[in-house]
Scaffold this motif. Structure first.
Motif, PDB file in Angstrom:
ATOM      1  N   UNK A   1      14.568  -0.397  12.979  1.00 60.96           N
ATOM      2  CA  UNK A   1      13.589  -0.713  11.762  1.00 60.96           C
ATOM      3  C   UNK A   1      12.167  -0.948  12.652  1.00 60.96           C
ATOM      4  N   UNK A   2      12.174  -1.779  13.700  1.00 57.36           N
ATOM      5  CA  UNK A   2      10.936  -1.990  14.219  1.00 57.36           C
ATOM      6  C   UNK A   2      10.282  -0.680  14.838  1.00 57.36           C
ATOM      7  N   UNK A   3      11.094   0.207  15.618  1.00 54.25           N
ATOM      8  CA  UNK A   3      10.534   1.512  15.649  1.00 54.25           C
ATOM      9  C   UNK A   3       9.883   2.370  14.722  1.00 54.25           C
ATOM     10  N   UNK A   4      10.671   2.204  13.469  1.00 52.61           N
ATOM     11  CA  UNK A   4      10.243   2.814  12.332  1.00 52.61           C
ATOM     12  C   UNK A   4       8.827   2.304  11.636  1.00 52.61           C
ATOM     13  N   UNK A   5       8.680   0.953  11.693  1.00 50.63           N
ATOM     14  CA  UNK A   5       7.600   0.161  11.316  1.00 50.63           C
ATOM     15  C   UNK A   5       6.352   0.363  12.242  1.00 50.63           C
TER      16      UNK A   5
ATOM     17  N   UNK B   1      13.968  -2.583   6.905  1.00 51.96           N
ATOM     18  CA  UNK B   1      12.507  -2.422   6.285  1.00 51.96           C
ATOM     19  C   UNK B   1      12.342  -2.919   4.891  1.00 51.96           C
ATOM     20  N   UNK B   2      11.249  -3.714   4.614  1.00 54.79           N
ATOM     21  CA  UNK B   2      10.841  -3.807   3.063  1.00 54.79           C
ATOM     22  C   UNK B   2       9.875  -3.069   2.889  1.00 54.79           C
ATOM     23  N   UNK B   3       9.905  -2.099   1.861  1.00 56.86           N
ATOM     24  CA  UNK B   3       8.686  -1.061   1.371  1.00 56.86           C
ATOM     25  C   UNK B   3       8.602  -1.299  -0.060  1.00 56.86           C
ATOM     26  N   UNK B   4       7.152  -1.549  -0.281  1.00 58.84           N
ATOM     27  CA  UNK B   4       6.488  -1.588  -1.707  1.00 58.84           C
ATOM     28  C   UNK B   4       6.801  -0.470  -2.123  1.00 58.84           C
ATOM     29  N   UNK B   5       7.017  -0.555  -3.638  1.00 68.53           N
ATOM     30  CA  UNK B   5       6.921   0.842  -4.222  1.00 68.53           C
ATOM     31  C   UNK B   5       5.648   1.090  -4.619  1.00 68.53           C
ATOM     32  N   UNK B   6       4.927   2.130  -4.333  1.00 71.35           N
ATOM     33  CA  UNK B   6       3.643   2.439  -4.487  1.00 71.35           C
ATOM     34  C   UNK B   6       3.725   3.667  -5.798  1.00 71.35           C
ATOM     35  N   UNK B   7       2.528   4.478  -5.624  1.00 67.89           N
ATOM     36  CA  UNK B   7       2.596   5.707  -6.630  1.00 67.89           C
ATOM     37  C   UNK B   7       3.529   6.449  -6.168  1.00 67.89           C
ATOM     38  N   UNK B   8       3.591   7.617  -7.049  1.00 67.90           N
ATOM     39  CA  UNK B   8       4.576   8.721  -6.544  1.00 67.90           C
ATOM     40  C   UNK B   8       4.061   9.446  -5.306  1.00 67.90           C
ATOM     41  N   UNK B   9       2.754   9.820  -5.200  1.00 65.19           N
ATOM     42  CA  UNK B   9       2.099  10.351  -4.150  1.00 65.19           C
ATOM     43  C   UNK B   9       2.181   9.294  -2.710  1.00 65.19           C
ATOM     44  N   UNK B  10       2.151   8.157  -2.973  1.00 66.63           N
ATOM     45  CA  UNK B  10       2.354   7.472  -1.763  1.00 66.63           C
ATOM     46  C   UNK B  10       3.775   7.293  -1.245  1.00 66.63           C
ATOM     47  N   UNK B  11       4.717   7.444  -2.111  1.00 64.70           N
ATOM     48  CA  UNK B  11       6.142   7.303  -1.789  1.00 64.70           C
ATOM     49  C   UNK B  11       6.652   8.526  -1.064  1.00 64.70           C
TER      50      UNK B  11
END
Ligand SMILES: *Cc1c(COP(=O)(O)O)cnc(C)c1O
Length: 355
Positions: free
Chosen positions: A304-308, A330-340
């Motif tokens: 996860x650290x490497x992905x971060x 990883x904790x990933x905030x849900x953004x807009x569809x484009x961001x995801x």
């Protein structure tokens, strides 16, 4: 040099907030902010309040905002307390409801501000381990403790508990305050607000930072029995009479006048969340079922650290904790569809490069 620091200040280990970058071009999925703007009603109310009236102190009782909140939640204004973000409200709760004699209980994996507040106020605490799927072992939170603090949905896992479980916690701790932090409840969990009139030891804390897109305005609130709210006022008025400024009071009341907007935005984010979770699972991630506006994900073949770090190089910020139990997540905030889309694209490139 801490030469002139008080012993209390020297002993503190403060909470570390997620990075707020100076460059605006990054895709910011690290602090659970809402990707959509606040309600136009909120912005209009703030503009209207930004005038010569700022010469005057705000209402220390925040009467109008508390009345509006009471109407929204079917409570009386005496059952409502407001503060400068829910972090402040939570800090007041720790001071108002907990004593050093018996430990406060909260899960081992939860909002990392709880142990910080406990240390600041000299309160002992015990961290109850969540099970291997990050579910709450309800029976271990029953009786004999100095208080219970639960985030529902939990952070950073996103898992929620039922109204029945909150009821069991309130009923199972008749001599202690049960504090339910509902920062993310609007994204899909059951709120415990309907239990407020029923349990004199239950406090529900919510915020306008996440579902109402007002993290920059700093408005949080507590809902509970009149006697508990009186204790919060007692602590607040011993510290700062004017915790909410005139712009915050106006903007928060404006946002509350627009329930349709809240519904539209939270439903949109929930659908983006569920679609993104499916995509991540197809890429080999294990993703915890989330009732919040973020995902908690681990990949069996990637650090996860490497992905971060890899995501950061690609201009995407997510959150990671150097904590033995959740170091692989990883904790990933849900953004807009484009961001995801950009997130999923970047993650699949990083996973391919690992192979
Ligand atoms: C974001 C968050 C808060 C604090 O929000 P404020 O911006 O201070 O209102 C409180 N609890 C949890 C679990 C959070 O994630």
């Amino acid at each position: 040099m801490k030469e002139f620091w008080s012993r209390r200040a020297r002993a503190l280990t403060p909470y570390t907030p997620g990075e707020q970058p100076r460059q605006r071009r990054l895709i910011k999925l690290n602090t659970n902010e809402n990707p959509y703007p606040p309600s136009p009603w909120a912005l209009e109310a703030i503009r209207a309040a930004a005038g010569e009236g700022l010469r005057l102190y705000p209402d220390p009782e925040a009467a109008e905002l508390r009345e509006t909140l009471a109407a929204v939640y079917g409570l009386r204004p005496e059952q409502v307390f407001v503060g400068n973000g829910s972090d402040e409200v939570l800090a007041f709760c720790f001071q108002a409801f907990f004593d050093p004699e018996r430990p406060i209980l909260f899960p081992d994996v939860t909002y990392s501000f709880y142990p910080v507040f406990a240390a600041l106020f000299g309160l002992p605490y015990r961290q109850v381990p969540l099970d291997e799927n990050f579910a709450l072992p309800l029976e271990q939170f029953m009786g004999g403790n100095g208080g219970v603090v639960i985030a529902n949905p939990n952070a950073p896992t996103g898992r929620d508990i039922s109204l029945g479980d909150v009821r069991a916690l309130a009923a199972g701790n008749p001599e202690a305050v049960v504090l339910v932090d509902e920062a993310y409840v609007d994204f899909g969990a059951q709120s415990a607000v309907p239990l407020v009139g029923e349990y004199p030891n239950l406090v529900v804390v919510q915020t306008m930072s996440k579902s109402r897109s007002l993290a920059g305005l700093r408005v949080g609130y507590a809902l509970g029995d009149e006697d508990l709210i009186a204790a919060l006022n007692c602590v607040k008025n011993s510290f700062n009479s004017y915790t909410l400024d005139r712009l915050a009071l106006a903007g928060a009341a404006g946002a509350l006048r627009d329930p349709e907007y809240l519904r539209t935005v939270t439903m949109k984010i929930a659908s983006t969340r569920d679609r993104t979770a499916d995509r991540l699972r197809r890429m080999g991630f294990q993703v915890t079922d989330s009732a919040a506006n973020f995902l908690f994900a681990t990949h069996p073949e990637a650090s996860a650290k490497a992905l971060l770090d890899g995501l950061r190089e690609k201009g995407i910020l997510v959150r990671w904790w150097d904590d033995p139990r959740i170091r692989d997540y990883l904790r990933i905030t849900v953004g807009t569809d484009e961001e995801m889309d950009a997130l999923c694209q970047a993650l699949s490139e990083l996973l391919e490069a690992e192979e």
